[in-house]
Motif scaffolding. Sequence first.
Motif, PDB file in Angstrom:
ATOM      1  N   ASP A   1       8.977  28.992   4.755  1.00  0.00           N
ATOM      2  CA  ASP A   1      10.162  28.141   4.752  1.00  0.00           C
ATOM      3  C   ASP A   1       9.716  26.695   4.988  1.00  0.00           C
ATOM      4  N   PRO A   2       9.760  25.820   3.953  1.00  0.00           N
ATOM      5  CA  PRO A   2       9.312  24.431   4.127  1.00  0.00           C
ATOM      6  C   PRO A   2      10.080  23.678   5.215  1.00  0.00           C
ATOM      7  N   ASN A   3      11.338  24.065   5.451  1.00  0.00           N
ATOM      8  CA  ASN A   3      12.136  23.403   6.486  1.00  0.00           C
ATOM      9  C   ASN A   3      11.699  23.768   7.899  1.00  0.00           C
ATOM     10  N   SER A   4      10.877  24.803   8.037  1.00  0.00           N
ATOM     11  CA  SER A   4      10.424  25.224   9.363  1.00  0.00           C
ATOM     12  C   SER A   4       9.141  24.529   9.805  1.00  0.00           C
ATOM     13  N   VAL A   5       8.512  23.782   8.905  1.00  0.00           N
ATOM     14  CA  VAL A   5       7.216  23.169   9.202  1.00  0.00           C
ATOM     15  C   VAL A   5       7.365  22.093  10.270  1.00  0.00           C
ATOM     16  N   LYS A   6       6.523  22.196  11.306  1.00  0.00           N
ATOM     17  CA  LYS A   6       6.454  21.200  12.379  1.00  0.00           C
ATOM     18  C   LYS A   6       4.996  20.777  12.523  1.00  0.00           C
ATOM     19  N   VAL A   7       4.756  19.471  12.569  1.00  0.00           N
ATOM     20  CA  VAL A   7       3.402  18.942  12.727  1.00  0.00           C
ATOM     21  C   VAL A   7       3.398  18.086  13.989  1.00  0.00           C
ATOM     22  N   ILE A   8       2.538  18.458  14.946  1.00  0.00           N
ATOM     23  CA  ILE A   8       2.501  17.807  16.248  1.00  0.00           C
ATOM     24  C   ILE A   8       1.099  17.256  16.519  1.00  0.00           C
ATOM     25  N   PHE A   9       1.017  15.980  16.875  1.00  0.00           N
ATOM     26  CA  PHE A   9      -0.225  15.354  17.316  1.00  0.00           C
ATOM     27  C   PHE A   9      -0.322  15.627  18.808  1.00  0.00           C
ATOM     28  N   LEU A  10      -1.330  16.398  19.222  1.00  0.00           N
ATOM     29  CA  LEU A  10      -1.458  16.833  20.607  1.00  0.00           C
ATOM     30  C   LEU A  10      -2.012  15.707  21.471  1.00  0.00           C
TER      31      LEU A  10
ATOM     32  N   SER B   1       0.840  -1.194   0.000  1.00  0.00           N
ATOM     33  CA  SER B   1       0.000   0.000   0.000  1.00  0.00           C
ATOM     34  C   SER B   1       0.877   1.246   0.000  1.00  0.00           C
ATOM     35  N   ARG B   2       0.439   2.262  -0.726  1.00  0.00           N
ATOM     36  CA  ARG B   2       1.208   3.496  -0.779  1.00  0.00           C
ATOM     37  C   ARG B   2       0.779   4.462   0.315  1.00  0.00           C
ATOM     38  N   ALA B   3      -0.134   4.052   1.168  1.00  0.00           N
ATOM     39  CA  ALA B   3      -0.602   4.917   2.247  1.00  0.00           C
ATOM     40  C   ALA B   3       0.532   5.140   3.247  1.00  0.00           C
ATOM     41  N   THR B   4       0.587   6.343   3.790  1.00  0.00           N
ATOM     42  CA  THR B   4       1.580   6.699   4.789  1.00  0.00           C
ATOM     43  C   THR B   4       0.921   6.717   6.156  1.00  0.00           C
ATOM     44  N   GLN B   5       1.477   5.975   7.099  1.00  0.00           N
ATOM     45  CA  GLN B   5       0.936   5.919   8.451  1.00  0.00           C
ATOM     46  C   GLN B   5       1.202   7.260   9.125  1.00  0.00           C
ATOM     47  N   LEU B   6       0.148   8.046   9.314  1.00  0.00           N
ATOM     48  CA  LEU B   6       0.295   9.349   9.961  1.00  0.00           C
ATOM     49  C   LEU B   6       0.243   9.210  11.473  1.00  0.00           C
TER      50      LEU B   6
ATOM     51  N   VAL C   1       5.617  18.148   2.186  1.00  0.00           N
ATOM     52  CA  VAL C   1       5.632  19.586   2.467  1.00  0.00           C
ATOM     53  C   VAL C   1       6.240  20.343   1.295  1.00  0.00           C
ATOM     54  N   GLN C   2       5.532  21.406   0.883  1.00  0.00           N
ATOM     55  CA  GLN C   2       6.051  22.332  -0.118  1.00  0.00           C
ATOM     56  C   GLN C   2       5.860  23.742   0.416  1.00  0.00           C
ATOM     57  N   ALA C   3       6.378  24.736  -0.271  1.00  0.00           N
ATOM     58  CA  ALA C   3       6.278  26.122   0.198  1.00  0.00           C
ATOM     59  C   ALA C   3       4.831  26.604   0.272  1.00  0.00           C
ATOM     60  N   ASP C   4       3.928  26.006  -0.519  1.00  0.00           N
ATOM     61  CA  ASP C   4       2.539  26.471  -0.514  1.00  0.00           C
ATOM     62  C   ASP C   4       1.613  25.593   0.325  1.00  0.00           C
ATOM     63  N   GLY C   5       2.154  24.525   0.951  1.00  0.00           N
ATOM     64  CA  GLY C   5       1.309  23.718   1.821  1.00  0.00           C
ATOM     65  C   GLY C   5       1.735  22.265   1.911  1.00  0.00           C
ATOM     66  N   ILE C   6       0.812  21.457   2.403  1.00  0.00           N
ATOM     67  CA  ILE C   6       1.016  20.019   2.553  1.00  0.00           C
ATOM     68  C   ILE C   6      -0.080  19.321   1.755  1.00  0.00           C
ATOM     69  N   ASN C   7       0.324  18.365   0.936  1.00  0.00           N
ATOM     70  CA  ASN C   7      -0.639  17.588   0.156  1.00  0.00           C
ATOM     71  C   ASN C   7      -0.273  16.110   0.302  1.00  0.00           C
ATOM     72  N   MET C   8      -0.932  15.459   1.243  1.00  0.00           N
ATOM     73  CA  MET C   8      -0.675  14.049   1.556  1.00  0.00           C
ATOM     74  C   MET C   8      -1.868  13.250   1.042  1.00  0.00           C
TER      75      MET C   8
ATOM     76  N   LEU D   1       4.863  14.452  14.322  1.00  0.00           N
ATOM     77  CA  LEU D   1       4.534  13.827  13.041  1.00  0.00           C
ATOM     78  C   LEU D   1       5.364  14.399  11.890  1.00  0.00           C
ATOM     79  N   THR D   2       6.229  15.347  12.195  1.00  0.00           N
ATOM     80  CA  THR D   2       6.991  16.050  11.156  1.00  0.00           C
ATOM     81  C   THR D   2       7.734  15.109  10.214  1.00  0.00           C
ATOM     82  N   PRO D   3       8.474  14.111  10.708  1.00  0.00           N
ATOM     83  CA  PRO D   3       9.201  13.235   9.767  1.00  0.00           C
ATOM     84  C   PRO D   3       8.273  12.477   8.813  1.00  0.00           C
ATOM     85  N   ARG D   4       7.055  12.168   9.256  1.00  0.00           N
ATOM     86  CA  ARG D   4       6.111  11.435   8.406  1.00  0.00           C
ATOM     87  C   ARG D   4       5.495  12.340   7.342  1.00  0.00           C
TER      88      ARG D   4
END
Length: 147
Positions: free
Chosen positions: A81-90, A20-25, A105-112, A97-100
Amino acid sequence: MKRNVLLGIAAAALLVSAPSRATQLITEEEAKLPPPKGAVEVQQRGILRGPKVEFVSPGDAASSPLRLVLKFQSYGGAKVDPNSVKVIFLRTPNVDLTPRVKPFVQADGINMQDAELPPGEYTVRVDIKDSDGRPGTAVFTLKVAPK
């Protein structure tokens, strides 16, 4: 002709057996962690020059795997700055979740396209910065319906 049929069957078998190509978030174990006390969605008001994070998709309650789309907007000629994006599951403790998410991540957003999550409600915080160092944050709830 027989060779083409055999090649077609072999290709179909590879597609069926491909992983499966799904990514475990969020994993089942992470979903079972206790929620933090007092976590609520935040609506930013007023005039802010920092970048904005807009939650686009999924809608109300979607089944997993789901499409996770966030849009970033910057102001005053600055770029996100795409390198500054941090995603945290509270949760308690919070889950980074940032590494996943990083490959999406792109400069205009996240498309998963295929984010895999167990059924439930998940509060997620996204932190970004623009090229001028100004921060932006959004907190949203992902609602995942049972399959």
